[in-house]
Design a protein around this motif. Sequence first.
Motif, short mmCIF file in Angstrom:
data_model
loop_
_atom_site.label_atom_id
_atom_site.label_comp_id
_atom_site.label_asym_id
_atom_site.label_seq_id
_atom_site.Cartn_x
_atom_site.Cartn_y
_atom_site.Cartn_z
N LEU B 103 0.86 -1.19 0.00
CA LEU B 103 0.00 0.00 0.00
C LEU B 103 0.89 1.24 0.00
O LEU B 103 2.06 1.17 0.41
CB LEU B 103 -0.90 0.00 1.24
CG LEU B 103 -1.94 -1.11 1.27
CD1 LEU B 103 -2.73 -1.06 2.57
CD2 LEU B 103 -2.87 -1.02 0.08
N ASN B 112 -5.47 5.71 -1.49
CA ASN B 112 -4.87 4.54 -2.12
C ASN B 112 -5.82 3.96 -3.16
O ASN B 112 -5.41 3.59 -4.25
CB ASN B 112 -4.59 3.46 -1.07
CG ASN B 112 -3.16 3.50 -0.57
OD1 ASN B 112 -2.27 2.93 -1.18
ND2 ASN B 112 -2.93 4.21 0.53
N LEU B 113 -7.10 3.91 -2.79
CA LEU B 113 -8.09 3.29 -3.67
C LEU B 113 -8.43 4.15 -4.88
O LEU B 113 -8.73 3.63 -5.95
CB LEU B 113 -9.37 2.99 -2.88
CG LEU B 113 -9.47 1.57 -2.28
CD1 LEU B 113 -8.36 1.31 -1.30
CD2 LEU B 113 -10.83 1.36 -1.64
N THR B 114 -8.40 5.47 -4.71
CA THR B 114 -8.87 6.34 -5.79
C THR B 114 -7.73 6.85 -6.68
O THR B 114 -7.99 7.45 -7.72
CB THR B 114 -9.62 7.56 -5.24
OG1 THR B 114 -8.77 8.24 -4.33
CG2 THR B 114 -10.89 7.17 -4.54
N ALA B 132 -14.99 3.58 -4.39
CA ALA B 132 -14.01 3.05 -3.44
C ALA B 132 -14.71 2.62 -2.15
O ALA B 132 -14.40 1.56 -1.59
CB ALA B 132 -12.94 4.09 -3.15
N ARG B 164 -8.15 -2.00 -3.52
CA ARG B 164 -7.48 -1.06 -4.42
C ARG B 164 -7.41 -1.62 -5.84
O ARG B 164 -7.65 -0.92 -6.82
CB ARG B 164 -6.07 -0.77 -3.89
CG ARG B 164 -5.27 0.16 -4.79
CD ARG B 164 -3.93 0.52 -4.19
NE ARG B 164 -3.01 -0.63 -4.19
CZ ARG B 164 -1.76 -0.56 -3.77
NH1 ARG B 164 -1.28 0.57 -3.28
NH2 ARG B 164 -0.98 -1.63 -3.79
N CYS B 167 -10.85 -1.55 -7.55
CA CYS B 167 -11.34 -0.23 -7.95
C CYS B 167 -11.09 0.06 -9.42
O CYS B 167 -11.74 0.93 -10.00
CB CYS B 167 -10.67 0.86 -7.11
SG CYS B 167 -11.48 1.10 -5.53
#
Lengths: 394, 257
Positions: B103, B112-114, B132, B164, B167
């Motif tokens: 991460l 992190n996800l977007t 997310a 993540r 996404c």
Amino acid sequence: MQQSLGQPAKRSAWWNDARVRGVLSQVFVLGGIGLLVWYLVSNTLANLETRSIATGFGFLEREAGFAVSESPIPYSAADTYYRVLVVGILNTLKVSIVGIALATLFGTLAGVARLSSNWLVAKFATIYVEGLRNIPILLQLFFWYTVITQTLPGPRQAFNPMPGVFLSNRGLQYAEPVWDPTYGLMAGALAVGIIGAWALGRWAHKRQERTGRLFPTFRVGAALILGLPVLAYVLGGAPTELDVPALKGFNFRGGGTVTPEFAALLVGLVLYTGTYIAEIVRGGILSVSHGQTEAGLALGLSRGLVMRLILLPQALRVIIPPLTSQYLNLTKNSSLAVAIGFPDLVSVANTSINQTGQAVEGIAIIMAVYLTVSLSISAFMNWYNRKIALQGVR
Amino acid sequence: MTPGDTLGDTPNSGAAITLESVHKWYGAFHVLQDINLTVQRGERVVVCGPSGSGKSTMIRCVNRLEEHQEGKIIVNGIELTNDVKAIEGIRREVGMVFQSFNLFPHLTVLENLTLSPIWVQKRPKKEAEQAAMEYLERVHIPEQAKKYPGQLSGGQQQRVAIARALCMKPSIMLFDEPTSALDPEMIKEVLDVMVGLAEAGMTMICVTHEMGFAKTVANNMVFMDEGSIVEMAPPKEFFTNPKSERTQKFLSQILTH
Ligand SMILES: Nc1ncnc2c1ncn2[C@@H]1O[C@H](COP(=O)(O)OP(=O)(O)OP(=O)(O)O)[C@@H](O)[C@H]1O
Ligand SMILES: [Mg+2]
């Protein structure tokens, strides 16, 4: 009362208490420093009195009576010591600020180059770093000063690479536009352009968050920042009068000048500090684990975006603290200017001390200025470092 | 779901991933030797084998974190070559989860996800954040969105890593020993998420030694040793009646532990 299981601890002597010891040691240290300062001050005052040297900063009001070779503000030998010290401070700040900017740029390039997969580029950067890092800065200053003053021709045979620009052992002379109100207008236009570009950037960012549409912020912003001053220039009647340097006797008159002393000091400081910054940048990038790059690539990010969004922000946290000490080193090393005759603070303060005998006051001023500059740099860099600190990393 | 009943037969709806006579060397070391493998759309393949056998290297070749030197790798109909744009396109379609999570520690869970949806897919931030949050709910940690990775447990971090990857709405997921860095009590929470993905029909290649998980989700088991695929079979056959002696030996070691 509850009986504890173990033996009740036997109360040991009060001086074994960690808290008492902590306080006591601090009292001793402070007391020691106080005694030392008192001894030094009273001794100095007594000595000055026996030699009948007046103390105090009254000398600042007196006429300095010596010229300096270059000054960002108008100065003549008839001005006061106060003014000559300001000239020294400004010269020190000038070489430090330009030096810090260039050393950062140059060092970062060299640091990234050392990591390059291109063999020639990497080797070249390595030779530069390992070579210049291991030669004392004072020698390097002498070297560059000699190179500039000995290898370049005299003013009569000066290189003239383009009209109005002359390169000789008297430095670099260049044509300067003569002041015209239009230039004030252009400065205003530049300020408007910068603020406009900033506002545009914020608006574009907001819109991206709302709609996902990207705006060519960079291109439009650059057009604003460059275009508005050009527009102001044309509207102001496009003044073209130049102050062109011309050979008068043995030297040039008119135009702007980069003196050999300033150039040698700047080149020396930038190249020397650049080697340390290169190593700091290289170490910073290497300190981010390769897994971070892989995770970014696996998400479909380009190499450039991985560098910008993932590697650099993390490397910066490692880079900032040692970078701060390099900035401080460069600023302090600029006092070596005295060796090649650049009128920085130390150089003019030295002359002032020699003429007035006010060594204590002179040294105090030098120390106060360096301390102020250094603490300002430290404070800014610490603030920046805190701003980007990692959360939740133990 | 209990280990033993599988999620159904191998789908046969066209190849998602094809490896054809793939070879790879690290210097003189022949790390992948004539690898042939086809993964159908919706198929789940579990890869196992001793340490150093080339499992990681093989799946990292699928999204070109490693380059192969000979043979062909085709993902979603596109062959992996030096075409950088094509590779970036394939990586958007192929999610990857690493043993060590990876991460981004300087970004919050939500960031992190977007990151990739915003920068690569150019989706609006609001929309990317909503998506997310849905994935965080799917991995059961929506309440951690504003935290930084360093503030989460290992199991939570790995679930964030899975979210993540999801996404980007990938059609294929690669897992490289996603539970080996986790404490036993956290392994189940990650495996549960992966079983959920399998049930939803995700195409998966998963390197793992969690044999219970393998029996549950795998359509096919692959056993690798010394850079080659030694045996490939549906789990029932693979576990009850392994053909090769090396597979038998490996299974007896791993199942008695
Ligand atoms: N960058 C590299 N350079 C040289 N050799 C490497 C490199 N990466 C991996 N290897 C070697 O290639 C072989 C296969 O590595 P790989 O990581 O694919 O094994 P693995 O099956 O995933 O093992 P493990 O179960 O331990 O993760 C190992 O012998 C390893 O030492
Ligand atoms: Mg591995």
